[in-house]
Design a protein around this motif. Structure first.
Motif, PDB file in Angstrom:
ATOM      1  N   HIS A   1      67.909  46.600  47.358  1.00  0.00           N
ATOM      2  CA  HIS A   1      69.237  46.015  47.146  1.00  0.00           C
ATOM      3  C   HIS A   1      69.257  44.491  47.117  1.00  0.00           C
ATOM      4  O   HIS A   1      70.307  43.895  46.907  1.00  0.00           O
ATOM      5  CB  HIS A   1      70.197  46.501  48.235  1.00  0.00           C
ATOM      6  N   THR A   2      68.123  43.851  47.330  1.00  0.00           N
ATOM      7  CA  THR A   2      68.116  42.393  47.401  1.00  0.00           C
ATOM      8  C   THR A   2      68.252  41.743  46.022  1.00  0.00           C
ATOM      9  O   THR A   2      67.899  42.338  44.990  1.00  0.00           O
ATOM     10  CB  THR A   2      66.826  41.894  48.065  1.00  0.00           C
ATOM     11  N   ASN A   3      68.755  40.505  46.047  1.00  0.00           N
ATOM     12  CA  ASN A   3      68.792  39.691  44.829  1.00  0.00           C
ATOM     13  C   ASN A   3      67.622  38.720  44.782  1.00  0.00           C
ATOM     14  O   ASN A   3      67.454  38.000  43.794  1.00  0.00           O
ATOM     15  CB  ASN A   3      70.114  38.909  44.750  1.00  0.00           C
ATOM     16  N   PHE A   4      66.830  38.675  45.859  1.00  0.00           N
ATOM     17  CA  PHE A   4      65.665  37.807  45.886  1.00  0.00           C
ATOM     18  C   PHE A   4      64.534  38.430  45.066  1.00  0.00           C
ATOM     19  O   PHE A   4      64.420  39.656  44.965  1.00  0.00           O
ATOM     20  CB  PHE A   4      65.187  37.579  47.320  1.00  0.00           C
ATOM     21  N   ALA A   5      63.698  37.574  44.498  1.00  0.00           N
ATOM     22  CA  ALA A   5      62.596  38.053  43.666  1.00  0.00           C
ATOM     23  C   ALA A   5      61.378  38.447  44.482  1.00  0.00           C
ATOM     24  O   ALA A   5      60.515  39.195  44.001  1.00  0.00           O
ATOM     25  CB  ALA A   5      62.201  36.985  42.643  1.00  0.00           C
ATOM     26  N   GLY A   6      61.300  37.957  45.718  1.00  0.00           N
ATOM     27  CA  GLY A   6      60.136  38.273  46.523  1.00  0.00           C
ATOM     28  C   GLY A   6      60.103  37.462  47.788  1.00  0.00           C
ATOM     29  O   GLY A   6      61.016  36.684  48.087  1.00  0.00           O
ATOM     30  N   GLY A   7      59.042  37.632  48.549  1.00  0.00           N
ATOM     31  CA  GLY A   7      58.899  36.903  49.800  1.00  0.00           C
ATOM     32  C   GLY A   7      57.598  37.265  50.479  1.00  0.00           C
ATOM     33  O   GLY A   7      56.754  37.999  49.940  1.00  0.00           O
ATOM     34  N   GLU A   8      57.428  36.726  51.668  1.00  0.00           N
ATOM     35  CA  GLU A   8      56.211  36.989  52.428  1.00  0.00           C
ATOM     36  C   GLU A   8      56.263  38.376  53.068  1.00  0.00           C
ATOM     37  O   GLU A   8      57.318  38.957  53.259  1.00  0.00           O
ATOM     38  CB  GLU A   8      56.029  35.924  53.517  1.00  0.00           C
ATOM     39  N   LEU A   9      55.074  38.836  53.405  1.00  0.00           N
ATOM     40  CA  LEU A   9      54.922  40.151  54.018  1.00  0.00           C
ATOM     41  C   LEU A   9      53.745  40.078  54.979  1.00  0.00           C
ATOM     42  O   LEU A   9      52.819  39.292  54.780  1.00  0.00           O
ATOM     43  CB  LEU A   9      54.638  41.189  52.927  1.00  0.00           C
ATOM     44  N   ALA A  10      53.794  40.872  56.017  1.00  0.00           N
ATOM     45  CA  ALA A  10      52.645  40.957  56.921  1.00  0.00           C
ATOM     46  C   ALA A  10      52.480  42.399  57.368  1.00  0.00           C
ATOM     47  O   ALA A  10      53.449  43.153  57.457  1.00  0.00           O
ATOM     48  CB  ALA A  10      52.824  40.045  58.128  1.00  0.00           C
ATOM     49  N   ALA A  11      51.245  42.786  57.627  1.00  0.00           N
ATOM     50  CA  ALA A  11      50.950  44.147  58.064  1.00  0.00           C
ATOM     51  C   ALA A  11      49.862  44.093  59.123  1.00  0.00           C
ATOM     52  O   ALA A  11      49.147  43.088  59.267  1.00  0.00           O
ATOM     53  CB  ALA A  11      50.507  45.005  56.885  1.00  0.00           C
ATOM     54  N   GLN A  12      49.763  45.178  59.872  1.00  0.00           N
ATOM     55  CA  GLN A  12      48.729  45.287  60.894  1.00  0.00           C
ATOM     56  C   GLN A  12      48.008  46.614  60.740  1.00  0.00           C
ATOM     57  O   GLN A  12      48.599  47.613  60.299  1.00  0.00           O
ATOM     58  CB  GLN A  12      49.354  45.190  62.294  1.00  0.00           C
ATOM     59  N   PHE A  13      46.742  46.607  61.111  1.00  0.00           N
ATOM     60  CA  PHE A  13      45.964  47.847  61.077  1.00  0.00           C
ATOM     61  C   PHE A  13      46.430  48.764  62.197  1.00  0.00           C
ATOM     62  O   PHE A  13      46.758  48.318  63.298  1.00  0.00           O
ATOM     63  CB  PHE A  13      44.480  47.560  61.241  1.00  0.00           C
ATOM     64  N   SER A  14      46.444  50.061  61.916  1.00  0.00           N
ATOM     65  CA  SER A  14      46.669  51.023  62.982  1.00  0.00           C
ATOM     66  C   SER A  14      45.403  51.119  63.817  1.00  0.00           C
ATOM     67  O   SER A  14      44.293  51.197  63.286  1.00  0.00           O
ATOM     68  CB  SER A  14      46.998  52.399  62.396  1.00  0.00           C
ATOM     69  N   ASN A  15      45.573  51.093  65.133  1.00  0.00           N
ATOM     70  CA  ASN A  15      44.417  51.249  66.011  1.00  0.00           C
ATOM     71  C   ASN A  15      43.771  52.620  65.876  1.00  0.00           C
ATOM     72  O   ASN A  15      42.642  52.834  66.300  1.00  0.00           O
ATOM     73  CB  ASN A  15      44.834  51.019  67.467  1.00  0.00           C
ATOM     74  N   LYS A  16      44.511  53.574  65.299  1.00  0.00           N
ATOM     75  CA  LYS A  16      43.991  54.922  65.142  1.00  0.00           C
ATOM     76  C   LYS A  16      43.165  55.084  63.873  1.00  0.00           C
ATOM     77  O   LYS A  16      42.419  56.042  63.733  1.00  0.00           O
ATOM     78  CB  LYS A  16      45.152  55.932  65.105  1.00  0.00           C
ATOM     79  N   ASP A  17      43.304  54.141  62.940  1.00  0.00           N
ATOM     80  CA  ASP A  17      42.658  54.338  61.635  1.00  0.00           C
ATOM     81  C   ASP A  17      42.527  52.976  60.960  1.00  0.00           C
ATOM     82  O   ASP A  17      43.525  52.348  60.614  1.00  0.00           O
ATOM     83  CB  ASP A  17      43.520  55.264  60.768  1.00  0.00           C
ATOM     84  N   ASP A  18      41.280  52.520  60.746  1.00  0.00           N
ATOM     85  CA  ASP A  18      41.100  51.166  60.245  1.00  0.00           C
ATOM     86  C   ASP A  18      41.237  51.026  58.737  1.00  0.00           C
ATOM     87  O   ASP A  18      41.030  49.942  58.198  1.00  0.00           O
ATOM     88  CB  ASP A  18      39.755  50.594  60.708  1.00  0.00           C
ATOM     89  N   ASP A  19      41.609  52.101  58.029  1.00  0.00           N
ATOM     90  CA  ASP A  19      41.905  51.923  56.607  1.00  0.00           C
ATOM     91  C   ASP A  19      43.397  52.108  56.337  1.00  0.00           C
ATOM     92  O   ASP A  19      43.820  52.270  55.206  1.00  0.00           O
ATOM     93  CB  ASP A  19      41.064  52.866  55.733  1.00  0.00           C
ATOM     94  N   LEU A  20      44.208  52.039  57.411  1.00  0.00           N
ATOM     95  CA  LEU A  20      45.651  52.208  57.300  1.00  0.00           C
ATOM     96  C   LEU A  20      46.346  50.935  57.767  1.00  0.00           C
ATOM     97  O   LEU A  20      46.109  50.447  58.871  1.00  0.00           O
ATOM     98  CB  LEU A  20      46.108  53.385  58.161  1.00  0.00           C
ATOM     99  N   LEU A  21      47.220  50.392  56.912  1.00  0.00           N
ATOM    100  CA  LEU A  21      48.011  49.215  57.262  1.00  0.00           C
ATOM    101  C   LEU A  21      49.473  49.619  57.427  1.00  0.00           C
ATOM    102  O   LEU A  21      50.005  50.413  56.645  1.00  0.00           O
ATOM    103  CB  LEU A  21      47.908  48.149  56.175  1.00  0.00           C
ATOM    104  N   VAL A  22      50.128  49.059  58.435  1.00  0.00           N
ATOM    105  CA  VAL A  22      51.546  49.306  58.690  1.00  0.00           C
ATOM    106  C   VAL A  22      52.281  47.982  58.546  1.00  0.00           C
ATOM    107  O   VAL A  22      51.936  46.994  59.206  1.00  0.00           O
ATOM    108  CB  VAL A  22      51.765  49.881  60.104  1.00  0.00           C
ATOM    109  N   VAL A  23      53.293  47.951  57.676  1.00  0.00           N
ATOM    110  CA  VAL A  23      54.063  46.719  57.467  1.00  0.00           C
ATOM    111  C   VAL A  23      54.858  46.404  58.727  1.00  0.00           C
ATOM    112  O   VAL A  23      55.610  47.237  59.234  1.00  0.00           O
ATOM    113  CB  VAL A  23      55.000  46.849  56.257  1.00  0.00           C
TER     114      VAL A  23
END
Length: 435
Positions: A20-42
């Motif tokens: 629903h945003t009118n912005f074109a984009g922005g920053e994002l950050a994610a962290q690895f799940s301690n249970k699985d090192d090929d999974l990122l959670v925003v």
């Protein structure tokens, strides 16, 4: 960020904002799940200039809430050029392929430069041809960026709706949410019955059982060691409420036999009653009370030391008799009184019979009983003929013995399911003919 990352999980609030945003984009950050090192959670997104929000996931998602220290930098972009996600779809179907960084930035402008480190990117392409969507081209796509190449990542969003409503309209959710079921006996079979009924979407369920969950129950029950010492109805109610929040569960820690006078007032409220209690006394009481309340009942148990399973559907009216009518007809026809051993407990001491049926066999019968209960209501109350049962009495081969049993218990192979009808009411039956 390691190139082995394959999956990005995104809280619902992130998608809601990007949609629903009118912005074109922005920053994002994610962290690895301690249970699985090929999974990122925003864990962070920029929602306005210099404003960063941290969307939360429910504590129920423990594997996703347990994230590693440190964040992976990234970016989100919406309204990316047409065809961007078609390229993503094509790359995902060619494992090991990538696109050069220069080629990607020529296709998608405004991409932040990696500058010596890998970045995460989530893109949103609102306007796509319907045939692309039908083919599986995603509206959201994930990317792993380095200075050399860009590889595709899978993105999974927390849905706005979690629960049985997700199955609507393919499954009769609304009808089953109106359904009220009583489950008598929540041991090895009954616990599975209750769990399965909630998974089917039953709206209200009463659990009736006086016993506590003890150590010897663990080997064959859906409950685990965390429930030892608790009343079975309370522990199971907590489990179902947590796993299936669309189902309202009410525990009744009472014995259906000694408290039959209290049950008499409950039974007319039910659309169907399922009895999985040990012993024939409880089955006879349920059969009697259900007939008097004019509600169908489903009885489930294992017989002959776990060799066969049995599911009986009892329906009110003049066509079919009660449990005692059915047993009397079996005896008159030379059938074995397989219920004689049920009055003796198992697995609770030297004077009793040992445990003979394994958990999965009991659970199989429990699932069959739950299906029969749901099918009965959908057919009788809603006219859904897709849920007709092939008969009223099912005998299931679990591990048939070498001894040949009398019909209808004469199954000789595992997984053989024999359906038969029930006899009409006996003249003078105290349940069916109260005159």
């Amino acid at each position: 960020m390691s190139a082995q990352v394959t999956q990005i999980l995104v809280p619902a609030a992130v998608r809601e904002y990007i949609d629903h945003t009118n912005f074109a984009g922005g920053e994002l950050a994610a962290q690895f799940s301690n249970k699985d090192d090929d999974l990122l959670v925003v864990t962070m997104m920029e929602t306005a200039a210099n404003y960063r929000a941290r969307p939360r996931l429910s504590r129920d998602y423990r594997a996703l809430s347990d994230v590693a220290v440190g964040e992976v930098a990234g970016q989100w972009l919406t309204n990316v050029p047409a065809g961007t996600h078609l390229s993503h779809w094509q790359l995902m179907h060619r494992p090991g392929t990538a696109i050069t960084y220069d080629g990607f930035t020529a296709m998608v402008p405004n991409v932040r430069a990696p500058r010596g480190r890998a970045l995460l990117l989530i893109t949103h392409e609102r306007d796509m041809p319907e045939d692309w969507r039908d083919a599986g081209v995603p509206e959201y796509a994930g990317w792993h960026l380095s200075e050399d190449e860009v590889t595709p990542l899978s993105v999974a969003f927390e849905p706005d709706e979690v629960g049985i409503g997700q199955l609507d309209p393919q499954w009769p959710v609304a009808a089953l949410q109106q359904m009220h079921v009583g489950v008598v006996g929540v041991g090895s079979i009954g616990g599975v019955v209750a769990d399965a009924l909630a998974a089917y979407g039953v709206g209200t369920m009463d659990l009736i059982d006086p016993d506590r969950f003890l150590w010897h129950n663990q080997v064959r029950h859906v409950l685990g060691p965390e429930s030892v010492g608790l009343l079975k109805v309370d522990a199971l109610a907590d489990r179902i409420t947590h796993t299936w929040p669309d189902t309202q569960v009410r525990p009744y820690p009472v014995n259906v036999v000694s408290s039959a006078h209290h049950m008499r007032a409950l039974f007319p409220r039910y659309d169907v009653v399922v009895c999985a209690a040990d012993g024939i006394a409880a089955r006879r009481v349920v059969s009697h009370l259900a007939r008097r309340a004019q509600v169908p009942a489903v009885l489930a148990c294992v017989l002959d030391d776990g060799a066969v399973g049995e599911v009986i559907r009892l329906r009110p009216g003049g066509r079919y008799g009660c449990l005692l009518c059915q047993r009397a007809a079996l005896m008159a026809g030379g059938g074995l009184d397989l219920e004689a051993h049920q009055e003796v407990g198992y697995g609770t001491g030297d004077p009793h019979r040992p445990m003979t049926a394994v958990g999965p066999d009991l659970w199989f019968i429990g699932h069959l009983a739950a299906k029969a209960a749901v099918a009965t209501v959908l057919e009788q109350q809603y006219g859904d003929l897709a849920h007709r049962l092939p008969g009223e009495h099912a005998v299931v081969g679990l591990r048939p013995s070498a001894d040949t049993l009398h019909a209808p218990f004469d199954v000789t192979t595992t997984m053989d399911v024999r359906w038969s009808e029930l006899p009409p009411p006996r003249e003078g039956c105290p349940t069916c003919d109260p005159r």
